[in-house]
Design an enzyme around this catalytic site. Structure first.
Site, short mmCIF file in Angstrom:
data_model
loop_
_atom_site.label_atom_id
_atom_site.label_comp_id
_atom_site.label_asym_id
_atom_site.label_seq_id
_atom_site.Cartn_x
_atom_site.Cartn_y
_atom_site.Cartn_z
CB CYS A 46 -0.96 0.00 1.19
SG CYS A 46 -0.15 0.26 2.76
CB CYS A 48 0.07 4.32 4.32
SG CYS A 48 -0.62 2.73 4.77
#
Length: 136
Positions: A46, A48
């Site tokens: 992902c 993040c």
């Protein structure tokens, strides 16, 4: 499961600075049960993880006190290792990315995805440094 060629650069982001990749339950158990402190980073594909988690974990190592061992497992790739690591992180629910600091096999500090997502890497690094200063 993600293709190996997709996650290779994401793995190398951490291994290039000394994180040990763990792929099996036994490797995870042995790492966490080591005497001293162990930082476990549950890596992820992902955004993040790329923008916040991996850079924050790396920056956190710029500290006088730091974990004796730094290891990583990859969510969506190393299922056995990730499941075992998450078992040691109970009562926290599974999340990725996430980071856990263990001391002599006991969980002493946890950063879940909601502590990482939307926060700058510097803030994550500072959070981990505070834990290192207390437990390492």
């Amino acid at each position: 499961m993600y293709p190996a060629e997709l996650v290779k650069p994401m793995r190398e982001h951490l291994t290039a600075v000394g994180f040990e990749e763990l792929h099996t339950s036994t490797e995870v158990e042995n790492a966490i049960k080591k005497e001293g402190t162990t930082l476990v980073v549950v890596n992820s594909v992902c955004g993040c993880a790329a923008a916040n988690a991996r850079p924050g974990a790396i920056q956190s190592l710029d500290n006088t006190k730091k974990p004796d061992n730094i290891v990583t497992v990859f969510a969506g790739v190393d299922k056995e290792a990730v499941d075992t690591a998450r078992g040691y992180m109970v009562p926290f629910p599974p999340s990725s990315p996430s980071m856990a600091l263990f001391k002599d096999g006991e969980l002493v500090h946890m950063l879940e995805r909601h502590h990482i997502e939307g926060r700058p890497a510097e803030l994550i690094a500072d959070n981990l440094r505070e834990a290192y200063n207390e437990f390492c």
